[in-house]
Each structure stands twice: as C-alpha cells, then as structure tokens.
Design a protein around this motif. Structure first.
Motif, mmCIF file in Angstrom:
data_model
loop_
_atom_site.group_PDB
_atom_site.id
_atom_site.type_symbol
_atom_site.label_atom_id
_atom_site.label_comp_id
_atom_site.label_asym_id
_atom_site.label_seq_id
_atom_site.Cartn_x
_atom_site.Cartn_y
_atom_site.Cartn_z
ATOM 1 N N GLU A 1 0.902 -1.159 0.221
ATOM 2 C CA GLU A 1 0.196 0.074 0.103
ATOM 3 C C GLU A 1 1.006 1.387 0.118
ATOM 4 O O GLU A 1 1.989 1.252 0.638
ATOM 5 C CB GLU A 1 -0.860 -0.075 1.289
ATOM 6 N N PHE A 2 0.310 2.565 -0.584
ATOM 7 C CA PHE A 2 0.922 3.477 -0.567
ATOM 8 C C PHE A 2 2.091 3.648 -1.435
ATOM 9 O O PHE A 2 3.365 4.125 -0.740
ATOM 10 C CB PHE A 2 1.146 4.346 0.784
ATOM 11 N N ARG A 3 2.352 2.801 -2.222
ATOM 12 C CA ARG A 3 3.484 2.662 -2.964
ATOM 13 C C ARG A 3 3.811 3.828 -3.765
ATOM 14 O O ARG A 3 5.144 4.038 -4.108
ATOM 15 C CB ARG A 3 3.362 1.407 -4.166
ATOM 16 N N ASN B 1 6.402 3.873 2.953
ATOM 17 C CA ASN B 1 7.060 2.645 2.995
ATOM 18 C C ASN B 1 8.323 2.721 3.287
ATOM 19 O O ASN B 1 8.895 1.940 3.805
ATOM 20 C CB ASN B 1 6.730 1.605 1.763
ATOM 21 N N TRP C 1 -6.958 4.698 -5.496
ATOM 22 C CA TRP C 1 -7.170 3.179 -5.638
ATOM 23 C C TRP C 1 -5.840 2.586 -6.089
ATOM 24 O O TRP C 1 -5.669 1.246 -5.865
ATOM 25 C CB TRP C 1 -8.077 3.016 -7.191
ATOM 26 N N ASN D 1 -2.801 3.447 -4.577
ATOM 27 C CA ASN D 1 -2.179 3.581 -3.481
ATOM 28 C C ASN D 1 -2.877 2.587 -2.365
ATOM 29 O O ASN D 1 -2.195 2.380 -1.243
ATOM 30 C CB ASN D 1 -1.976 4.741 -2.948
ATOM 31 N N LEU D 2 -4.254 2.333 -2.602
ATOM 32 C CA LEU D 2 -4.577 1.368 -1.540
ATOM 33 C C LEU D 2 -5.134 -0.038 -2.338
ATOM 34 O O LEU D 2 -6.492 -0.034 -2.490
ATOM 35 C CB LEU D 2 -5.741 2.227 -0.741
ATOM 36 N N PRO D 3 -4.248 -0.808 -2.719
ATOM 37 C CA PRO D 3 -5.007 -1.855 -3.705
ATOM 38 C C PRO D 3 -6.042 -3.107 -2.742
ATOM 39 O O PRO D 3 -6.554 -3.691 -3.303
ATOM 40 C CB PRO D 3 -3.448 -2.619 -3.905
ATOM 41 N N LEU D 4 -5.487 -2.923 -1.484
ATOM 42 C CA LEU D 4 -6.270 -3.696 -0.574
ATOM 43 C C LEU D 4 -7.533 -3.268 -0.205
ATOM 44 O O LEU D 4 -8.384 -4.027 0.584
ATOM 45 C CB LEU D 4 -5.526 -4.214 0.657
ATOM 46 N N ARG E 1 -0.687 3.186 9.373
ATOM 47 C CA ARG E 1 -1.576 3.032 8.278
ATOM 48 C C ARG E 1 -2.996 3.841 8.637
ATOM 49 O O ARG E 1 -3.608 4.371 7.714
ATOM 50 C CB ARG E 1 -1.911 1.484 8.195
ATOM 51 N N MET F 1 -4.750 6.437 6.374
ATOM 52 C CA MET F 1 -6.017 6.564 5.618
ATOM 53 C C MET F 1 -6.857 7.705 6.045
ATOM 54 O O MET F 1 -7.924 8.105 5.426
ATOM 55 C CB MET F 1 -6.644 4.983 6.248
#
Length: 277
Positions: free
Chosen positions: A61-63, A69, A174, A176-179, A249, A253
């Motif tokens: 997330e947040f790549r 990260n 979407w 940066n938050l794939p999960l 996290r 969010m």
C-alpha cells in the motif's frame, strides 16, 4: 523499464539484507539457522522484486506516496540492526554495543511501570527466567519502543506539517490502496475514516495484546525461548513494528479521507457558485 528493474532489484536486496542482518552480525550462528535465513531472505526479496516490477501494486500500500513505506522499512531495519548490535555485545562488547545497551536500558527502565507494554513483555517470561534474560528483554523492548515512537513522530510531522501526501502531487486512492475495495458497498469516505480509526486503535492495543497472545500460545504449543538472540530480536522487533505500522496506516487512511472530504467540499462549493450565477 531499466529504471523500474533497478529500483525493484534495489528494494529486493534491501529486504533480503534486512532478513539477513541478525545472522550477519551475531557470532556463532548455526549452519541450520543460516540456511533458514537465506531461504526467508530469498523469498522476501523475490516477493518485493515482483511487486515493484509490476505496473500496478497488488499488496504494497501507498507505493506511490513516499516516504510511507520508506519510513516503515527504515523503522524495522533500524530495530533489527540495533537489537542485533546489542546482542552481539554479549559476546564481543565495544563502545557502540555499550552505548546502545545503555540507551535501551534507560528507556526500558523508564517505561517499565505497572501495566506498561514493556512490563507485560517482562511478565511474559517464565518464572525461572534468569536476571540477564529479564534485562535483555527489557533493554531490547525499550530500544525497539524508542525507534517505533520516533518513526511515528516523524510520520506525524510529514502528515500534519508537510501535508503528506498532497505535497507529492496528485494522489490516486485506488492505486495506493490496492487492498481497499471501493465497490464493497457504501460511501468510501466513512469507510476510510472507520478503517483508519480501527487501525489506530489496534496499533495502540497491540503492544498489550501481543505478550498475552504469546503467553497463550506458549500454553498450547512449545513456548518461545527468548534466551536465543535471534528469536529475541525478531520477537521484539515484531512487537514494536506491527503496532507502529498499524498506527501509520490508520493515520494515512484518515489523512486520505480528509483529502477526499476537502475535495468534495470544494466541488460542492464550486457547483453552488455556478448554479447561483
């Protein structure tokens, strides 16, 4: 493509180095332990390499929102490295190991009050634990807690003072938050706020829950022996890193939810102004 490959390879090597750090620093590591460390390092490095080589993220997330990260990696790496150096001081003491041990001892003794996370980690030890083991756990817990608190403070500075992640340009929720599934139902704004607060609450509770979970697991299966330096390093690092990661996290969010709310308010205000004209 070459730049993406080099970036993915660099991250994979850093993760492999993280997994190998205790085995590289600690003396008298058994051959079996080295083989297991190499296996885990290869697996973790391969996972990171595949993740960052792909165009779209699937797990991380947040790549595309640094330094989220990077701060998390720096926190766990510093924790593992510092605890490994302290553990090495038991066999080959020097000025650096003595300084880190003293710093961890002071912090651990300072926050070792009734019902504190450090006190719970000490209570988790068996009744026949030696005094040296109690001191080692308290010192490692204090150092790990100090690093996690410093990381949270730095990330809070990025979020509230520097305006992360808006300062990095456009933020794609979407990607940066794939999960996070936006089609799960309901408005994404309250869901992001709820998930953010839940992560923060869990992050504050985890330092208290992890010792209890370990104690319950020890009653059911073979207990965890923290007198082994490598086990002590990874247990204390996970105890400090997982809660800090959850809080980060949750803060991220919550910040994303605030940005969405601000954009909606501006869009509504602009629409009302156009309608008034």
């Amino acid at each position: 493509m070459v730049g993406k490959f080099a970036s993915a390879l660099t991250r994979a090597l850093l993760v492999a180095l993280l997994m190998s750090t205790p085995a590289l620093i600690l003396p008298n590591v058994s051959t079996d332990a080295i083989h297991i460390v190499i296996l885990f390092a290869l697996f973790a490095g391969s996972l990171v390499f595949i993740e960052y080589l792909s165009t779209y993220p699937s797990i991380v997330e947040f790549r595309y929102a640094p330094p989220f990260n990077r701060l998390r990696f720096l926190a766990i790496f510093l924790c593992v490295l510092t605890l490994s150096v302290i553990a090495r001081g038991r066999y080959e003491p020097n000025a650096l190991t003595s300084f880190l041990y003293t710093l961890g001892f002071i912090v651990g003794d300072w926050i070792d009050f009734p019902y504190s996370p450090v006190r719970l980690m000490v209570i988790m030890l068996p009744d026949n634990a030696s005094e040296s083991l109690v001191l080692a756990v308290r010192t490692a817990s204090g150092m790990a807690y100090l690093i996690s608190l410093a990381t949270l403070t730095l990330f809070f500075f990025y979020v509230r003072i520097l305006g992360w992640p808006a300062r990095n340009g456009a933020f794609n929720v979407w990607v940066n938050l794939p999960l996070f599934d936006p089609t799960a139902g309901g408005d994404v704004l309250p869901r992001l706020q709820r998930d953010g607060r839940l992560n923060i609450a869990l992050g504050f509770l985890m330092p208290f829950l992890i010792p209890a979970i370990i104690q319950m697991m020890s009653d059911l299966i073979d207990p965890i022996y923290l007198d082994d330096p490598m086990t002590l390093i990874w247990t204390i690092s996970a105890w400090a890193f997982i809660p800090a990661s959850l809080i980060m996290r949750g803060m991220a969010m919550t910040r994303v939810a605030e940005m969405i709310d601000e954009n909606r308010r501006r869009a509504y205000a602009a629409a009302q102004a156009v309608h008034a004209i």
